[in-house]
Design an enzyme around this catalytic site. Sequence first.
Site, PDB file in Angstrom:
ATOM      1  N   ASP A  74       0.843  -1.206   0.000  1.00 11.67           N
ATOM      2  CA  ASP A  74       0.000   0.000   0.000  1.00 11.67           C
ATOM      3  C   ASP A  74       0.873   1.250   0.000  1.00 11.67           C
ATOM      4  O   ASP A  74       0.891   2.026   0.956  1.00 11.67           O
ATOM      5  CB  ASP A  74      -0.976  -0.007   1.173  1.00 11.67           C
ATOM      6  CG  ASP A  74      -2.090   1.016   0.975  1.00 11.67           C
ATOM      7  OD1 ASP A  74      -2.111   1.664  -0.092  1.00 11.67           O
ATOM      8  OD2 ASP A  74      -2.915   1.180   1.875  1.00 11.67           O
ATOM      9  N   ASN A 136      -7.391  -1.516   7.794  1.00 11.99           N
ATOM     10  CA  ASN A 136      -7.514  -0.467   8.814  1.00 11.99           C
ATOM     11  C   ASN A 136      -7.921   0.885   8.225  1.00 11.99           C
ATOM     12  O   ASN A 136      -7.946   1.887   8.939  1.00 11.99           O
ATOM     13  CB  ASN A 136      -6.215  -0.335   9.611  1.00 11.99           C
ATOM     14  CG  ASN A 136      -5.012  -0.038   8.737  1.00 11.99           C
ATOM     15  OD1 ASN A 136      -5.122   0.064   7.517  1.00 11.99           O
ATOM     16  ND2 ASN A 136      -3.850   0.096   9.358  1.00 11.99           N
ATOM     17  N   HIS A 168      -8.121   7.934   6.198  1.00 13.29           N
ATOM     18  CA  HIS A 168      -6.983   7.017   6.164  1.00 13.29           C
ATOM     19  C   HIS A 168      -7.190   6.044   5.008  1.00 13.29           C
ATOM     20  O   HIS A 168      -8.034   5.158   5.088  1.00 13.29           O
ATOM     21  CB  HIS A 168      -6.876   6.256   7.493  1.00 13.29           C
ATOM     22  CG  HIS A 168      -5.767   5.249   7.525  1.00 13.29           C
ATOM     23  ND1 HIS A 168      -5.773   4.154   8.365  1.00 13.29           N
ATOM     24  CD2 HIS A 168      -4.620   5.154   6.816  1.00 13.29           C
ATOM     25  CE1 HIS A 168      -4.680   3.449   8.178  1.00 13.29           C
ATOM     26  NE2 HIS A 168      -3.969   4.014   7.237  1.00 13.29           N
ATOM     27  N   ASN A 240       3.515   5.181   4.300  1.00 18.57           N
ATOM     28  CA  ASN A 240       4.209   4.063   3.615  1.00 18.57           C
ATOM     29  C   ASN A 240       4.921   4.634   2.403  1.00 18.57           C
ATOM     30  O   ASN A 240       4.273   4.917   1.376  1.00 18.57           O
ATOM     31  CB  ASN A 240       3.208   3.003   3.113  1.00 18.57           C
ATOM     32  CG  ASN A 240       2.519   2.233   4.218  1.00 18.57           C
ATOM     33  OD1 ASN A 240       2.879   2.340   5.387  1.00 18.57           O
ATOM     34  ND2 ASN A 240       1.529   1.456   3.850  1.00 18.57           N
ATOM     35  N   SER A 277      -8.063  10.492  18.471  1.00 18.19           N
ATOM     36  CA  SER A 277      -6.929  10.719  17.574  1.00 18.19           C
ATOM     37  C   SER A 277      -6.256  11.999  18.040  1.00 18.19           C
ATOM     38  O   SER A 277      -6.894  12.826  18.698  1.00 18.19           O
ATOM     39  CB  SER A 277      -7.410  10.900  16.124  1.00 18.19           C
ATOM     40  OG  SER A 277      -8.013   9.716  15.646  1.00 18.19           O
ATOM     41  N   HIS A 294       2.108   5.573  13.367  1.00 17.62           N
ATOM     42  CA  HIS A 294       1.041   5.966  12.426  1.00 17.62           C
ATOM     43  C   HIS A 294      -0.347   5.646  12.993  1.00 17.62           C
ATOM     44  O   HIS A 294      -1.350   5.879  12.337  1.00 17.62           O
ATOM     45  CB  HIS A 294       1.244   5.296  11.071  1.00 17.62           C
ATOM     46  CG  HIS A 294       0.831   3.856  10.987  1.00 17.62           C
ATOM     47  ND1 HIS A 294       1.202   2.901  11.918  1.00 17.62           N
ATOM     48  CD2 HIS A 294       0.064   3.204  10.075  1.00 17.62           C
ATOM     49  CE1 HIS A 294       0.688   1.736  11.562  1.00 17.62           C
ATOM     50  NE2 HIS A 294      -0.005   1.891  10.460  1.00 17.62           N
ATOM     51  N   LYS A 372     -16.452   2.675   7.430  1.00 20.55           N
ATOM     52  CA  LYS A 372     -15.542   1.629   6.930  1.00 20.55           C
ATOM     53  C   LYS A 372     -16.090   1.110   5.595  1.00 20.55           C
ATOM     54  O   LYS A 372     -15.482   1.270   4.571  1.00 20.55           O
ATOM     55  CB  LYS A 372     -15.445   0.468   7.926  1.00 20.55           C
ATOM     56  CG  LYS A 372     -14.904   0.846   9.298  1.00 20.55           C
ATOM     57  CD  LYS A 372     -13.395   1.018   9.348  1.00 20.55           C
ATOM     58  CE  LYS A 372     -12.672  -0.292   9.190  1.00 20.55           C
ATOM     59  NZ  LYS A 372     -11.188  -0.048   9.203  1.00 20.55           N
TER      60      LYS A 372
END
Length: 378
Positions: A74, A136, A168, A240, A277, A294, A372
Amino acid sequence: MGNCIQQLSESVTLIASDDTWIEGNAIQQLHTTSKLAGMRRVAGMPDLHPGRGYPVGAAFFSTGRLYPALIGGDIGCGMALWTTDLDARKSPAEKLEKRLGNIDAPLDDAWQTLVSELAPANVGFQQALGTIGGGNHFAELQRIDHIYDPQAVAALQLDMKQLVLLVHSGSRGLGGSILEQHIHRHGHAGLVQDSADCVDYLAQHDGALQYAEANRQLIARRMLDRLGANGQQVLDVHHNLVTPAAIQGENGWLHRKGATPSDTGLVVIPGSRGDYSYLAAPIPSEASLFSLAHGAGRKWMRSECKDRLVKRYSPAQLSRTKLGSHVVCQDKHLIYEEAPEAYKPVDSIIASMEQAGLLTVLAKLRPVLTYKTRGGCC
DNA sequence: ATGTAC
């Protein structure tokens, strides 16, 4: 809390307080990775956990050679934070959830001009732009729960009265296909710096970073559109990626896998979907290879979550959290895999980095609605 | 992590 910068060997550093749970297997992977040819330094973040061969939540500095497998499939995955003009007091989760609807499908024709502008020429992957994906990944509407640095927060046009949006996601199938092609040709030997294949990989990698950032922007814009709201991007940070870097006077390659850069400005470090967060100002430090956690970091393997939780919670119960937020996740496996219990408490992760002198916390963000997936599988 | 592999 003890020393939060632990030197595990000459080349291996771990950023974690003594009371932060780190799985032994992840430490083992950290040591194994440190022995790759050309590897000079590796640093585990407090959210370190085992990955496929290589750990997640770590930074790796090598010279002469770079390792696409350390970045993973990713490429470009990261966090974007947006302001919104949604009134925090008049936007209950139920209302937001209803207005948002389903955002799993590809973007329709009306979006295609913007799509081609933001991410041109990604043959075969254009239709995933604007979709969150699995694992995630999430998009979350949040309230500002507490402000620690009013001046810094005001400068970002953030206001406690308005919701913010945290996205995200990453490069979806594109990054995976780049890694797959690379592994097919080179296995896990890495690439010699300046070789034609290395130059080629870096060009593809940069394309995936652009795609991933475009994807986060399209997800945010699509959500604002559905909610009838306006907003601005506050930050967008990949976790990443590989970048050229100078560490201890040597030029080389800094790989980050689930590691947030601490040398490119403000960051958001999310907890699990039932946790806070944090918006933070990083303090760049070579000790952590200019990197931060992260997220909260997995405590449990994905494969064990459902067995551990199915007797305690139904999927419907998991769609509500201790903080009162709602989770839209109609995938019965994923909702267990992503349960707050599967993650470490984010406060311990943030405290480790604060203690290590790696960041200053600016604001605490409280989840209201996490999206999600509405589609689900199985 | 995955316009997944089984």
